[in-house]
Scaffold this active site. Structure first.
Site, PDB file in Angstrom:
ATOM      1  N   LYS A  64       0.834  -1.199   0.000  1.00 31.46           N
ATOM      2  CA  LYS A  64       0.000   0.000   0.000  1.00 31.46           C
ATOM      3  C   LYS A  64       0.874   1.255   0.000  1.00 31.46           C
ATOM      4  O   LYS A  64       0.655   2.175  -0.792  1.00 31.46           O
ATOM      5  CB  LYS A  64      -0.912  -0.018   1.233  1.00 31.46           C
ATOM      6  CG  LYS A  64      -2.053   0.956   1.168  1.00 31.46           C
ATOM      7  CD  LYS A  64      -2.947   0.838   2.405  1.00 31.46           C
ATOM      8  CE  LYS A  64      -3.907  -0.324   2.305  1.00 31.46           C
ATOM      9  NZ  LYS A  64      -4.606  -0.591   3.567  1.00 31.46           N
ATOM     10  N   ARG A  74      -3.182   3.314   8.476  1.00 31.04           N
ATOM     11  CA  ARG A  74      -3.520   2.158   7.643  1.00 31.04           C
ATOM     12  C   ARG A  74      -2.367   1.177   7.596  1.00 31.04           C
ATOM     13  O   ARG A  74      -1.239   1.544   7.328  1.00 31.04           O
ATOM     14  CB  ARG A  74      -3.813   2.623   6.207  1.00 31.04           C
ATOM     15  CG  ARG A  74      -4.548   3.935   6.123  1.00 31.04           C
ATOM     16  CD  ARG A  74      -4.604   4.479   4.713  1.00 31.04           C
ATOM     17  NE  ARG A  74      -5.340   3.632   3.810  1.00 31.04           N
ATOM     18  CZ  ARG A  74      -5.378   3.824   2.489  1.00 31.04           C
ATOM     19  NH1 ARG A  74      -4.681   4.814   1.940  1.00 31.04           N
ATOM     20  NH2 ARG A  74      -6.079   3.017   1.732  1.00 31.04           N
ATOM     21  N   GLY A 123      -8.626  -6.937   4.431  1.00 27.34           N
ATOM     22  CA  GLY A 123      -9.386  -6.987   5.670  1.00 27.34           C
ATOM     23  C   GLY A 123      -8.643  -7.594   6.837  1.00 27.34           C
ATOM     24  O   GLY A 123      -9.223  -7.804   7.894  1.00 27.34           O
ATOM     25  N   MET A 153      -5.881  -6.411   8.479  1.00 24.40           N
ATOM     26  CA  MET A 153      -5.478  -5.479   9.525  1.00 24.40           C
ATOM     27  C   MET A 153      -6.278  -4.191   9.364  1.00 24.40           C
ATOM     28  O   MET A 153      -6.404  -3.666   8.274  1.00 24.40           O
ATOM     29  CB  MET A 153      -3.986  -5.240   9.446  1.00 24.40           C
ATOM     30  CG  MET A 153      -3.245  -6.500   9.872  1.00 24.40           C
ATOM     31  SD  MET A 153      -1.482  -6.362   9.761  1.00 24.40           S
ATOM     32  CE  MET A 153      -1.177  -7.208   8.229  1.00 24.40           C
ATOM     33  N   ARG A 190      -3.892  -1.136  -6.308  1.00 23.31           N
ATOM     34  CA  ARG A 190      -3.106  -2.360  -6.232  1.00 23.31           C
ATOM     35  C   ARG A 190      -3.559  -3.257  -7.369  1.00 23.31           C
ATOM     36  O   ARG A 190      -4.632  -3.045  -7.936  1.00 23.31           O
ATOM     37  CB  ARG A 190      -3.311  -3.063  -4.890  1.00 23.31           C
ATOM     38  CG  ARG A 190      -4.752  -3.460  -4.660  1.00 23.31           C
ATOM     39  CD  ARG A 190      -4.932  -4.140  -3.313  1.00 23.31           C
ATOM     40  NE  ARG A 190      -6.358  -4.248  -3.019  1.00 23.31           N
ATOM     41  CZ  ARG A 190      -6.878  -4.249  -1.798  1.00 23.31           C
ATOM     42  NH1 ARG A 190      -6.095  -4.124  -0.751  1.00 23.31           N
ATOM     43  NH2 ARG A 190      -8.163  -4.369  -1.612  1.00 23.31           N
ATOM     44  N   HIS A 198     -16.224  -8.117   2.034  1.00 27.89           N
ATOM     45  CA  HIS A 198     -15.188  -9.027   2.506  1.00 27.89           C
ATOM     46  C   HIS A 198     -15.348 -10.426   1.926  1.00 27.89           C
ATOM     47  O   HIS A 198     -14.421 -11.012   1.367  1.00 27.89           O
ATOM     48  CB  HIS A 198     -15.234  -9.077   4.040  1.00 27.89           C
ATOM     49  CG  HIS A 198     -14.265 -10.052   4.636  1.00 27.89           C
ATOM     50  ND1 HIS A 198     -14.644 -11.326   5.004  1.00 27.89           N
ATOM     51  CD2 HIS A 198     -12.953  -9.957   4.891  1.00 27.89           C
ATOM     52  CE1 HIS A 198     -13.598 -11.961   5.478  1.00 27.89           C
ATOM     53  NE2 HIS A 198     -12.544 -11.150   5.431  1.00 27.89           N
ATOM     54  N   SER A 232       9.997 -44.846 -15.081  1.00 30.88           N
ATOM     55  CA  SER A 232       8.995 -43.880 -14.664  1.00 30.88           C
ATOM     56  C   SER A 232       9.128 -43.730 -13.154  1.00 30.88           C
ATOM     57  O   SER A 232       8.986 -44.712 -12.425  1.00 30.88           O
ATOM     58  CB  SER A 232       7.601 -44.374 -15.047  1.00 30.88           C
ATOM     59  OG  SER A 232       6.637 -43.479 -14.553  1.00 30.88           O
ATOM     60  N   CYS A 260       5.372 -40.240 -12.638  1.00 29.99           N
ATOM     61  CA  CYS A 260       3.944 -40.516 -12.638  1.00 29.99           C
ATOM     62  C   CYS A 260       3.311 -40.410 -11.258  1.00 29.99           C
ATOM     63  O   CYS A 260       2.189 -40.812 -11.055  1.00 29.99           O
ATOM     64  CB  CYS A 260       3.665 -41.881 -13.251  1.00 29.99           C
ATOM     65  SG  CYS A 260       4.325 -43.227 -12.269  1.00 29.99           S
ATOM     66  N   TYR A 303       8.937 -36.541 -19.699  1.00 26.40           N
ATOM     67  CA  TYR A 303       7.530 -36.195 -19.496  1.00 26.40           C
ATOM     68  C   TYR A 303       7.145 -36.215 -18.023  1.00 26.40           C
ATOM     69  O   TYR A 303       7.832 -36.811 -17.196  1.00 26.40           O
ATOM     70  CB  TYR A 303       6.614 -37.136 -20.291  1.00 26.40           C
ATOM     71  CG  TYR A 303       6.590 -38.563 -19.791  1.00 26.40           C
ATOM     72  CD1 TYR A 303       5.722 -38.928 -18.769  1.00 26.40           C
ATOM     73  CD2 TYR A 303       7.429 -39.529 -20.339  1.00 26.40           C
ATOM     74  CE1 TYR A 303       5.704 -40.229 -18.293  1.00 26.40           C
ATOM     75  CE2 TYR A 303       7.407 -40.827 -19.872  1.00 26.40           C
ATOM     76  CZ  TYR A 303       6.548 -41.187 -18.849  1.00 26.40           C
ATOM     77  OH  TYR A 303       6.532 -42.462 -18.373  1.00 26.40           O
TER      78      TYR A 303
HETATM   79  P1  ADP Z   1      -8.066  -1.924   3.665  1.00 28.57           P
HETATM   80  O1  ADP Z   1      -6.697  -2.415   3.418  1.00 28.57           O
HETATM   81  O2  ADP Z   1      -8.856  -2.732   4.587  1.00 28.57           O
HETATM   82  O3  ADP Z   1      -8.768  -1.560   2.378  1.00 28.57           O
HETATM   83  P2  ADP Z   1      -7.579   0.878   3.931  1.00 28.57           P
HETATM   84  O4  ADP Z   1      -6.465   1.443   4.708  1.00 28.57           O
HETATM   85  O5  ADP Z   1      -7.406   0.891   2.477  1.00 28.57           O
HETATM   86  O6  ADP Z   1      -7.885  -0.570   4.468  1.00 28.57           O
HETATM   87  O7  ADP Z   1      -8.806   1.739   4.355  1.00 28.57           O
HETATM   88  C1  ADP Z   1     -10.084   1.407   4.720  1.00 28.57           C
HETATM   89  C2  ADP Z   1     -11.026   2.446   4.157  1.00 28.57           C
HETATM   90  O8  ADP Z   1     -10.706   3.741   4.662  1.00 28.57           O
HETATM   91  C3  ADP Z   1     -10.932   2.552   2.662  1.00 28.57           C
HETATM   92  O9  ADP Z   1     -12.201   2.747   2.125  1.00 28.57           O
HETATM   93  C4  ADP Z   1     -10.088   3.750   2.439  1.00 28.57           C
HETATM   94  O10 ADP Z   1     -10.355   4.337   1.218  1.00 28.57           O
HETATM   95  C5  ADP Z   1     -10.478   4.645   3.605  1.00 28.57           C
HETATM   96  N1  ADP Z   1      -9.409   5.566   3.953  1.00 28.57           N
HETATM   97  C6  ADP Z   1      -8.149   5.255   4.296  1.00 28.57           C
HETATM   98  N2  ADP Z   1      -7.409   6.359   4.480  1.00 28.57           N
HETATM   99  C7  ADP Z   1      -8.218   7.406   4.261  1.00 28.57           C
HETATM  100  C8  ADP Z   1      -8.027   8.822   4.288  1.00 28.57           C
HETATM  101  N3  ADP Z   1      -6.835   9.371   4.561  1.00 28.57           N
HETATM  102  N4  ADP Z   1      -9.072   9.592   3.998  1.00 28.57           N
HETATM  103  C9  ADP Z   1     -10.267   9.036   3.707  1.00 28.57           C
HETATM  104  N5  ADP Z   1     -10.521   7.724   3.668  1.00 28.57           N
HETATM  105  C10 ADP Z   1      -9.501   6.911   3.935  1.00 28.57           C
HETATM  106 MG    MG Z   2      -8.015  -0.479   1.038  1.00 24.18          MG
END
Ligand code: ADP
Ligand code: MG
Ligand code: MG
Length: 889
Positions: free
Chosen positions: A23, A93, A102, A104, A337, A453, A769, A837, A857
């Site tokens: 990220k 984040r 989802g 962390m 990503r 999720h 084989s 095999c 093979y």
């Molecule tokens: P995940 O890896 O679970 O997607 P994220 O860190 O991407 O977690 O964030 C969870 C939510 O919070 C996402 O919808 C993301 O866009 C939002 N978010 C994260 N950082 C910010 C920020 N600085 N301003 C507004 N929304 C944010």
């Molecule tokens: Mg995200």
């Protein structure tokens, strides 16, 4: 020099994934490319490692560098952390090297406290908004950082809603939010014994530590294990200026894929929610709008977003999964990503991107995980069959699945371990359900969209999943769901079709998959590149046919014992085994001969022009007889009744014979060529059946290439004796029939002594084989059934072994014997044909090993053939021996 632990977004780039996490690296890369990314900085994975080294403390270095970065952020934004009139608010984040959806949790709105919330209210001129943000923060921080159960917050909110007489959040006023906040603060005091931390830097420090801690929480561990992500990598933490999607109807937040992640179609695909913040979209609490509608609601933003999507795809040369937020009409990109996708989509996107000139064929081949093709190769619903469709939801992840309805992840896991197929049915799933999702055949949720999720996780695992099926009313307490007039109880069978979103009562008929043009194209490209041949393990004409359809270049293992097991033949087989003399045995064999001949005829006919390796009888004879226990019971009953003395006599005789055939260690007992040595007439009959089938086909104008394989040879003399039996039988037959037939005789290398003396054995063999199933058993000294049932999973869990060696070839042990066998064999006979095999013949790392060892093979089960073909091409590319012309388009 001091370690650098903290990087501003504009100091990093895409290549720094190991340090910044996926990220963070992508946020940095997008910042560099000039995209509208809110400013921020990343605390590195090295800081995470240091944190664990220093007894889970942030070192002075790390804290100092965080403060410096924060200061930069303050300078650039003109806001200040904790400032009453212009507070800086951030999100915290997590982001590890590999995306773990989802796993962390993110904390939004950090920096709010009793004072700064007032500042935010004044700045935005919106008290309700400010206090809404604050209560979200109190809850998220309490849940994620302080570890307070989130239902406490949910209950408190429900209570206040009830008192206010409203059902939805937007109906609550600012005063209500004030009460919610007081209630939330009391929860903090009650649960932690302390007040909610008011100092923003303390909040930040606690949040960063919590992210580092979350690297080792249960669900993260489970996910890492399921996806083979190493434990030592650690996670990074991203601290980013907040932007607000919940500032009214000109704001919103959403997620989009640059191409359809289910089908691969090249169209923008996603969802958004107006006036919502962060997690609202993915949490599946409100069902979002499809992205196309944004075009009507905010045409300019939509246009700008489309361009950015294009730009990101061209930059990363792959389908992107993008999070965005619109704050009062201004677009921000919060994440990109490489998007998770189904195997079908992966194949289409890769092939399309070659045709669009974005990537090369080699790259397309390397992009597809061979194992994921399992999804494409699996069966779907038979559209013509009668189906009782009881509900329809969002088609979140394709493939059909049938199983028992289960409402709880733990139970799903338990039943699955008992061998049951289960469908996990939940209102929505959370990362806490991950073990249940892994164990289930399919997932059905009543809430949440295509990016919820459950949907994301199921697609990643290639599991059938239906989301947002709002028609079904789930009652978790009563363990049932209702839909229309139906009530489905836990344990009832349903079928779900993740490709269309249909929920079907009971079991439904399934059909073989259909292959897209892109899939065929990809396999053709693989065919051009691959060097090692791919054969099938097939024991009957149907499997032979399927294998040919999948592109098998022959049969590498045809086991003859399955033909013996057939219920109509087993009495003859038993007669043959129970025979007291050779003439008696020959009589039974004579009856088996035409039946076996017919089996071989069918297989050869399907495989015409291609080689077919037939293994002569391998398992111990008692496998064809009833068990001692069963016979004892029957004999005892007959003795008591004293009615049928002749039946009793017969049974007693059978029992005696079964008892004499009893072995302490059948796996190492009288089986394989040891049977052929003692009862040459059995092998002779099989050889006759094979060659008679060949002659029959020859007369029909069809050419066959039989390869007769002697199992379990450990000493060259075993092979030379058996080879003489084969030749004598063949000689007699050819004279009788006045026909000449070509055949070869080889052996399996499946006990260590065979590999060790392969130079001697090669004198007598036309081919080897490697039977790596038995070779693994005999090299490790494990009996597979005992090992897998008892200690093997412990060995893998505690990392005594990296993998289950029956699934992934143990290259340093068993592989060494294969290598030795290959080298010694070819020393004697340079043109000795070599194959494998065991089940490993369909596994990608083992295939690469076979290719590098110079085998001719690999042979695997029919449905794994496309997987093996792709893996064989990847082996060439990975070994860097790719022919240069293939890398051109
Ligand atoms: P995940 O890896 O679970 O997607 P994220 O860190 O991407 O977690 O964030 C969870 C939510 O919070 C996402 O919808 C993301 O866009 C939002 N978010 C994260 N950082 C910010 C920020 N600085 N301003 C507004 N929304 C944010
Ligand atoms: Mg995200
Ligand atoms: Mg064997």
């Amino acid at each position: 020099m001091k370690n650098k632990y903290v990087f501003l977004f504009d100091e990093g780039n895409q290549q720094m994934k190991t340090i910044l996490g996926g990220k963070g690296a992508n946020l940095a890369e997008m910042t560099r490319a000039g995209l509208p990314v809110p400013e921020g900085f990343t605390v590195s994975t090295d800081a995470c490692k240091a944190y664990y080294e220093f007894e889970r403390q942030l070192t002075a270095d790390i804290l100092q560098q965080m403060k410096e970065a924060l200061h930069q952020l303050e300078m650039r934004s003109g806001k200040k952390l904790g400032d009453q009139s212009n507070p800086l608010l951030v999100s915290v984040r997590s982001g590890s090297v590999y995306s773990m959806p989802g796993m962390m949790d993110t904390v939004l709105n950090l920096g709010l406290n009793d004072e700064t919330v007032e500042g935010l209210a004044q700045l935005t001129n919106d008290k309700r908004f400010a206090y809404d943000c604050y209560r979200r923060f109190l809850q998220m921080f309490g849940d994620v950082v302080l570890g307070i159960p989130h239902y406490l917050y949910d209950n408190a909110l429900l209570e206040i809603k009830r008192e206010a007489g409203v059902t939805s959040d937007p109906e609550l006023t600012f005063e209500h939010w004030m009460r919610v906040i007081t209630a939330y603060k009391n929860i903090t005091i009650k649960e932690t014994g302390e007040g909610f931390p008011q100092n923003p830097f303390d909040q930040l420090e606690l949040a960063v530590k919590a992210v580092f801690d979350s690297w080792n929480n249960q669900r993260a561990k489970v996910y890492r294990k399921a996806h083979q992500i190493p434990e030592h990598l650690g996670t990074a933490v991203n601290i980013q200026l907040m932007v607000f999607g919940n500032m009214g109807n000109d704001s919103g937040t959403g997620v989009a894929f640059t191409r359809n992640p289910s089908t691969g179609e090249n169209t923008l695909y996603g969802e958004y929610l107006i006036n919502a913040q962060g997690e609202d979209v993915v949490a599946g609490i409100r069902t979002p709008e499809p992205i196309e509608r944004l075009q009507e609601q905010m045409p300019e933003v939509y246009h700008q977003f489309q361009n950015i999507c294009q730009q990101l795809e061209n930059h990363y040369l792959d389908m992107q999964d993008i999070e965005f937020t619109v704050e009062k009409g201004t677009l921000y990109i919060l994440q990109t990503r490489n998007g998770k996708r189904t195997a079908k989509a992966a194949v289409k996107i890769a092939v399309d991107m070659v045709q669009e000139g974005l990537i090369t064929r080699d790259e397309a081949i390397m992009r597809i995980d061979p194992n994921s093709l399992d999804q494409i190769l699996h069966r779907g619903l038979d559209q013509n069959a009668h189906m009782n469709i009881i509900a329809k939801g969002l088609p979140a992840s394709p493939g059909a699945a049938t199983g028992k309805v289960v409402f709880d992840a733990n139970l799903a896991q338990r039943l699955a371990h008992q061998g049951e197929s289960v469908i996990l049915v939940r209102p929505e799933t959370t990362p806490d359900d991950i073990h249940g999702i892994i164990a289930s055949a399919g997932i059905l949720t009543s809430r949440g969209g295509m990016t919820s999720h459950a949907a994301v996780v199921a697609r990643g695992m290639g599991k059938s999943c239906i989301c947002g099926c709002e028609e079904i009313k789930i009652d978790l307490q009563a363990k049932q769901f209702k839909v229309h007039s139906y009530t489905i109880h836990e344990g009832d069978i349903i079928t779900i079709d993740g490709g269309t979103g249909r929920v079907i009562l009971g079991e439904a008929a399934l059909v073989d998959p259909e292959f897209t043009d892109e899939f065929k194209t990809l396999l053709l490209w693989a065919e051009d590149i691959k060097e090692i041949h791919v054969r099938a393990n097939a024991d009957n004409p149907q499997d032979a046919k399927i294998s040919r359809g999948f592109g098998a270049e022959g049969i590498g293992l045809c086991r003859t014992e399955h033909m013996f097991m057939d219920s109509t033949r087993i009495p003859i087989v038993q007669e043959m085994i129970l025979a007291e003399s050779t003439p008696e045995r020959l009589k039974a064999l004579e009856r088996l001969l035409p039946i076996q001949q017919n089996d071989f005829y069918g297989i050869f006919k399907e495989m015409q022009d291609l080689p077919v390796t037939i293994r002569l009888l391998d398992p111990p004879l008692h496998e064809f007889l009833p068990s001692v226990e069963d016979l004892l019971v029957k004999v005892t009953l007959l003795r008591e009744r004293k009615e049928n003395p002749s039946d009793l006599l017969q049974l007693e005789e059978l029992l005696r014979k079964v008892q004499t055939l009893h072995e302490f260690n059948p796996m190492l007992g009288h089986r394989g060529c040891r049977l052929g040595i003692i009862y040459p007439e059995i092998y002779s009959m099989q050889v006759e059946a094979i060659l008679r089938a060949v002659i029959q086909l020859k007369r029909e104008g069809i050419q066959c290439f039989p390869e007769i394989m002697i199992p379990l040879v450990g000493h060259v003399k075993e092979l030379s004796i058996m080879k003489r039996v084969v030749h004598q039988t063949a000689q007699r037959l050819m004279e009788e029939e006045k026909e000449h037939v070509e055949y070869t005789v080889g052996t399996m290398i499946e006990v260590p002594r065979a590999a060790l003396t392969a130079d001697e054995i090669a004198l007598e063999a036309d081919f080897f084989s490697f039977g790596t199933n038995d070779l693994t058993q005999t090299t490790f000294g494990y009996s597979r059934d005992d090992a897998e049932g008892k200690f093997l999973s412990y060995y893998v869990d505690s990392q005594i072994l990296d993998h289950n060696p029956f699934e992934i070839l143990d290259q340093s042990g068993v592989g060494k014997l294969v290598k030795m066998g290959a080298e010694l064999g070819r020393k004697t006979k340079p043109n000795l044909k070599l194959g494998i095999c065991g089940e490993h013949g369909g596994e990608k790392s083992s295939i690469r090993f076979c290719y590098e060892t110079g085998l001719d093979y690999v042979s695997c089960s029919p449905y794994r053939i496309p997987i093996a073909r792709l893996a064989a091409a990847q082996a060439v590319l990975q070994s860097g021996r790719a022919k240069t012309e293939t890398s051109q388009l």
